[in-house]
Enzyme design. Structure first.
Site, PDB file in Angstrom:
ATOM      1  N   HIS A 361       0.799  -1.229   0.000  1.00 37.02           N
ATOM      2  CA  HIS A 361       0.000   0.000   0.000  1.00 37.02           C
ATOM      3  C   HIS A 361       0.827   1.274   0.000  1.00 37.02           C
ATOM      4  O   HIS A 361       0.268   2.354   0.179  1.00 37.02           O
ATOM      5  CB  HIS A 361      -0.928   0.051   1.220  1.00 37.02           C
ATOM      6  CG  HIS A 361      -1.956  -1.024   1.254  1.00 37.02           C
ATOM      7  ND1 HIS A 361      -3.231  -0.862   0.788  1.00 37.02           N
ATOM      8  CD2 HIS A 361      -1.885  -2.299   1.694  1.00 37.02           C
ATOM      9  CE1 HIS A 361      -3.921  -1.983   0.951  1.00 37.02           C
ATOM     10  NE2 HIS A 361      -3.120  -2.878   1.502  1.00 37.02           N
ATOM     11  N   LYS A 553      -9.102  13.236   4.891  1.00 35.71           N
ATOM     12  CA  LYS A 553      -8.184  12.091   4.853  1.00 35.71           C
ATOM     13  C   LYS A 553      -7.200  12.265   6.001  1.00 35.71           C
ATOM     14  O   LYS A 553      -7.176  13.320   6.639  1.00 35.71           O
ATOM     15  CB  LYS A 553      -7.438  12.049   3.517  1.00 35.71           C
ATOM     16  CG  LYS A 553      -6.819  13.401   3.114  1.00 35.71           C
ATOM     17  CD  LYS A 553      -6.142  13.327   1.774  1.00 35.71           C
ATOM     18  CE  LYS A 553      -7.086  13.451   0.587  1.00 35.71           C
ATOM     19  NZ  LYS A 553      -7.226  12.240  -0.186  1.00 35.71           N
ATOM     20  N   LYS A 559       0.190  14.284   1.537  1.00 34.55           N
ATOM     21  CA  LYS A 559      -1.180  14.532   1.068  1.00 34.55           C
ATOM     22  C   LYS A 559      -1.422  16.028   0.859  1.00 34.55           C
ATOM     23  O   LYS A 559      -2.415  16.430   0.280  1.00 34.55           O
ATOM     24  CB  LYS A 559      -2.194  13.945   2.048  1.00 34.55           C
ATOM     25  CG  LYS A 559      -2.123  12.410   2.149  1.00 34.55           C
ATOM     26  CD  LYS A 559      -3.136  11.870   3.144  1.00 34.55           C
ATOM     27  CE  LYS A 559      -2.934  10.406   3.498  1.00 34.55           C
ATOM     28  NZ  LYS A 559      -3.495   9.475   2.492  1.00 34.55           N
ATOM     29  N   THR A 661      -8.806   6.480  -1.666  1.00 35.86           N
ATOM     30  CA  THR A 661     -10.147   5.922  -1.844  1.00 35.86           C
ATOM     31  C   THR A 661     -11.219   6.982  -1.572  1.00 35.86           C
ATOM     32  O   THR A 661     -12.349   6.844  -2.041  1.00 35.86           O
ATOM     33  CB  THR A 661     -10.382   4.692  -0.932  1.00 35.86           C
ATOM     34  OG1 THR A 661      -9.845   4.957   0.366  1.00 35.86           O
ATOM     35  CG2 THR A 661      -9.717   3.464  -1.510  1.00 35.86           C
ATOM     36  N   LYS A 665     -15.022   7.788  -3.344  1.00 37.13           N
ATOM     37  CA  LYS A 665     -16.284   8.017  -2.626  1.00 37.13           C
ATOM     38  C   LYS A 665     -16.861   9.375  -3.010  1.00 37.13           C
ATOM     39  O   LYS A 665     -18.079   9.525  -3.177  1.00 37.13           O
ATOM     40  CB  LYS A 665     -16.034   7.954  -1.106  1.00 37.13           C
ATOM     41  CG  LYS A 665     -15.611   6.560  -0.635  1.00 37.13           C
ATOM     42  CD  LYS A 665     -14.928   6.548   0.730  1.00 37.13           C
ATOM     43  CE  LYS A 665     -14.188   5.234   0.954  1.00 37.13           C
ATOM     44  NZ  LYS A 665     -13.226   5.268   2.080  1.00 37.13           N
TER      45      LYS A 665
END
Ligand code: 26Q
Length: 841
Positions: A361, A553, A559, A661, A665
């Protein structure tokens, strides 16, 4: 043959059962019961109604003996069960009616359930989505994990700063689990290894003088959608083997018993709240061995009740390892086969390498698990021996292949050895001993193959494949966004619920003015719902007509929440400098937890809140910008946020986000993505078209190239771009921290100063800033044309079919697991239970 488990919800029985439970559990009449009591009573009533389906499904497994998946994961981020179970039982409305007839609102009752937050973020939620899809597709599967007594911490924001509060999720008991003490397994730690000879002169090994803990399983039902099929999530709790005896006169015994009790209390106490960052904590290794050992012992024991030949174990079991956290599966299975069942090395190796598969991952070096030999061998002496032998044999293979092949063998060993520099490298162990290695998005897998794991890919190309992540549309559309779900069903029928590819029929309506209007109204109502949530939880008024721009997140530098908030600071500067500055009203919404020890991440939370304080209270900008930090972002409030988002911020430094992910969504719910070409964003662009998103920034190839050359020089930007310079100066001149101008200095430094470990701005925030700002201007422009926006929004929902975890699971089944759907005699060729057929390979 077991009959197909059918579920028929009985509303009257349910109501009576709730009333009865309230009396028997709490000795109360309905009038006096609290909402929590009603929730508990309702959950018990629901459990009673599904128990037959659960038992029948498990009976079918026993009769048909299908190959089973054991999905091993340190994390299952399940969220709430009650509403989701009701949805999957197709009984949500009748349950809502029943509760309403009893005088309660189902939403309020759902809100009484604590999230099962047994995970940090993406990886744990992926495991939960996979279970939902496995059950919906009728695959025989077990999720195996840990029953942490405290899950992911609850986040409070005090004075703009994150405060971690323990998550006592089991406080009122968990009505949807069943304790199964009859399936207890013993797990052994420490001690030493002794050898002994058996007939025929073979030397055998065993561990002695160890500490002992009982692993007691708790089962939670995983309900398939509309098919009466129920898989199991089995989470292990640690208990002392024997409570210590106070009357013991033998001091040694007493002390050992206390030690064992303390060990048991510690192991399953709390989830490690760090995400993508490895720490060599002994307790973490104990947790890993604890749940892996219990799960694998259980699988082998169960196998042996019906079979004799352990060589055929791979025909009945596949062990999927969710990241390297469960990698001890490999040496543990070797140990069981050799030490407990007298298998020879080669046979045990064959079985193990035919059963184990590994999912990667991350490519971030700091997330790779490495354990010091000292710690590892002391805690797991026999396991360490086995790992050493695996490494020895592997290195022989490497020599055999590369000696005399014009290749520098030492380079190969440096990158691939399992034990190196005094450390056990778990990813290397996982790759060497698994028959399958997969990444979680096309770009991520490509980077693994071509860069990060290149040497392994050269050696074992056939092991590698990509399995792009997915999400369950049942929780993230059907439950999270009932208005949109209903609208989708009205336009394309209900098949999308179990076959998301069907949602593409919505494309027909993208240009239709009536559809656009309805779509816009639904979006607006969802935004009102979120605005109410924000009013209640933050005390901030936000305008549902404004653009809801969302980044939710984990907080991590890669990020780039910092890029987002610096851009907000820039927009605010524009508004302040020019009274005629034109933009659409925008609400910037953040939700993120930071690992407790991650200084820059926590400081970024503080910065977001400080910027929010200044901007939200500046009347001179007429509320054009609002900034909201949603406290305690988690699965349950995520559902409200996703349904109400216009813009999805997916702005990681290219190459760093393996998949993401929340991007899926948000897309499913009609948000437009502003993002880099990273992770699954690349595939989102393929599906919906670049023209329906806002792409910016360096490519992953460019990032990797800079990294290989030691970074870039952010001062060039600092010196030449006045907008960026102004924002940077505001980090250190007290604009957002009047009483402590130095507060944000570490963030400033991270962008401009290089250190021996870190190049300046290692996540390319300044480098991508201008391109990001330009993309944001495009977002603003697009929103001004509401017709066009709604068209793009409908297209995003319509093109999200690929990102169902049903599709992902079908690919795992086809390429890796080779499971068969469990069928029942009176099964009609399921119309609704399939997903888009995955083309055979
Ligand atoms: C490791 C060692 C010690 C303590 C903690 C950990 C640890 C815990 C959690 C390391 C990593 C994690 C979680 C990683 C994670 O969530 N990764 C995300 O996985 C998602 C599902 O594949 C992807 O979509 C995300 O891109 C990826 O960041």
């Amino acid at each position: 043959m077991t009959k197909r488990p059918t579920f028929k919800f009985d509303k009257e029985l349910f109501k009576r059962s709730v009333e009865y439970n309230v009396r028997s559990m709490y000795r109360k009449d309905m009038e006096d019961a609290t909402a929590q009591m009603i929730f508990q009573a309702s959950a018990h009533a629901l459990r009673d109604q599904i128990i037959d389906c659960w038992m029948n499904t498990q009976k079918a497994f026993e009769e048909q003996e299908p190959k089973q998946l054991v999905y091993l994961s340190m994390e299952f981020l399940m969220g709430r069960a009650f509403g989701n179970d009701a949805i999957n039982l197709q009984a949500y409305q009748p349950i809502a009616d029943a509760l309403s007839e009893l005088g309660f609102d189902i939403n309020a009752i759902e809100d009484e359930e604590p999230d099962a937050a047994l995970g940090n973020g993406g990886l744990g939620r992926l495991a939960a989505c996979f279970l939902d899809s496995l059950a919906t597709l009728r695959y025989p599967a077990y999720g195996c994990g840990i029953r942490y007594h405290y899950g992911m911490f609850k986040q409070k924001i005090e004075h703009g700063q994150q405060v971690e509060v323990p998550d006592n999720w089991l406080k009122h008991g968990n009505p949807l689990e069943i304790r199964r003490p009859e399936y207890t397994e013993e797990v052994h730690f420490g001690g030493y290894v002794t050898s002994y000879q058996v007939d025929g002169g073979r030397t055998m090994f065993r561990q002695e003088g160890y500490q002992c803990v009982n692993a007691v399983p708790y089962d939670m039902p995983v309900i398939g959608y509309g098919n009466g099929f129920v898989d199991t999530l089995r989470i292990w709790d640690a208990e002392p083997v024997e409570e210590f005896r106070l009357d013991s006169f033998d001091k040694g015994d007493y002390e050992k018993a206390v030690e064992d009790t303390n060990l048991a209390k510690l192991i399953t106490e709390v989830l490690y709240p760090c995400d993508d960052h490895y720490q060599g904590k002994e307790l973490r290794l104990k947790q890993q061995y604890f749940f892996v050992s219990a799960s694998i012992q259980q699988a082998v024991n169960k196998y042996l009740t019906g079979n004799k030949d352990l060589m055929k174990l791979p025909e009945k079991y596949v062990f999927q390892m969710n990241d390297t956290h469960p990698t001890l599966t490999i040496p543990e299975l070797m140990r069981i086969l050799m030490d407990e069942h007298a298998m020879q090395w080669d046979e045990a190796w064959h079985v193990t390498t035919s059963c184990c598969a590994y999912t990667n991952h991350t490519i971030m070096a700091e997330a790779l698990e490495k354990w010091p030999i000292e710690l590892f061998s002391k805690l797991l002496p026999r396991i360490y021996q086995i790992v050493e032998e695996i490494n020895r044999r592997f290195l022989l293979d490497v020599h055999a292949k590369y000696d005399n092949a014009g290749v520098n063998v030492q380079d190969k060993i440096r990158s691939m050895a399992i034990i190196f520099n005094g450390q056990v490298r778990m990813a290397n162990l996982a790759i060497v001993a698994s028959f399958s290695v997969n990444g979680v998005a096309a770009l991520h897998t490509k980077i693994l193959e071509e860069e990060v794991l290149k040497d392994f890919y050269d050696l074992y190309p056939q092991k590698f494949s990509n399995k792009t992540n997915g999400i369950t549309q049942r929780r993230f559309l059907l439950h999270a966004n009932p208005l949109l779900a209903e609208w989708v069903t009205a336009h394309v029928g209900e098949d999308w619920i179990t076959d998301l590819s069907k949602i593409s029929d919505l494309k027909l309506y993208a240009d239709d003015p009536k559809a656009q209007k309805e779509f816009a109204q639904i979006r607006f109502r969802n935004k009102q719902r979120l605005a109410a949530y924000i009013r209640e939880h933050n005390g901030i008024e936000v305008d549902p007509h404004s653009i809801f721009d969302v980044q939710v997140k984990r907080l991590h530098e890669y990020k780039r929440q910092l890029l987002n908030i610096m851009h907000v600071m820039y927009l605010y500067n524009c508004l302040k400098a020019d009274p005629n500055f034109k933009m659409n009203k925008r609400t910037f919404i953040f939700g993120a937890k930071a690992a407790a020890g991650y200084v820059n991440a926590k400081l970024t939370i503080k910065l977001i809140n400080s910027v929010a304080d200044v901007i939200n209270n500046d009347d001179s900008i007429n509320g054009m910008i609002k900034v909201v930090f949603i406290e305690d972002y988690r699965v349950s409030n995520a559902e409200i946020i996703f349904a109400a988002s216009d813009v999805s911020e997916q702005i990681s430094t290219a190459s760093k986000e393996a998949s993401g992910t929340s991007n899926m969504k948000l897309m499913l719910n009609g948000a437009l993505t502003i993002g880099t070409m990273d992770g699954a964003n690349v595939e989102i662009a393929e599906e919906v078209g670049r023209e329906n998103m806002f792409i910016f920034g360096l490519s992953s190839a460019e990032v990797l190239k800079y990294e290989n050359n030691g970074g870039y020089d952010p001062y060039e930007i600092f010196n030449n771009d006045q907008n960026v310079r102004q924002v940077l100066m505001q980090l250190v001149n007290g604009t957002y921290s009047a009483d402590n101008p130095e507060l944000f200095r570490p963030l400033y430094d991270s962008l401009l100063k290089s250190s021996p470990q870190n190049p300046a701005d290692r996540y390319f925030i300044l480098k991508d800033f201008e391109s990001y700002a330009a993309a944001q201007r495009e977002v603003d422009k697009a929103y001004s044309d509401q017709k066009k926006w709604m068209k793009m929004s409908i297209l995003n929902t319509a093109c999200s079919g690929k990102f169902s975890s049903d599709r992902t699971i079908q690919e795992y089944v086809r390429d890796i697991w080779h499971l068969k759907q469990v069928s029942f005699p009176e099964d009609i060729p399921a119309k609704k239970s399939g997903t888009r057929a995955v083309p055979a390979k």
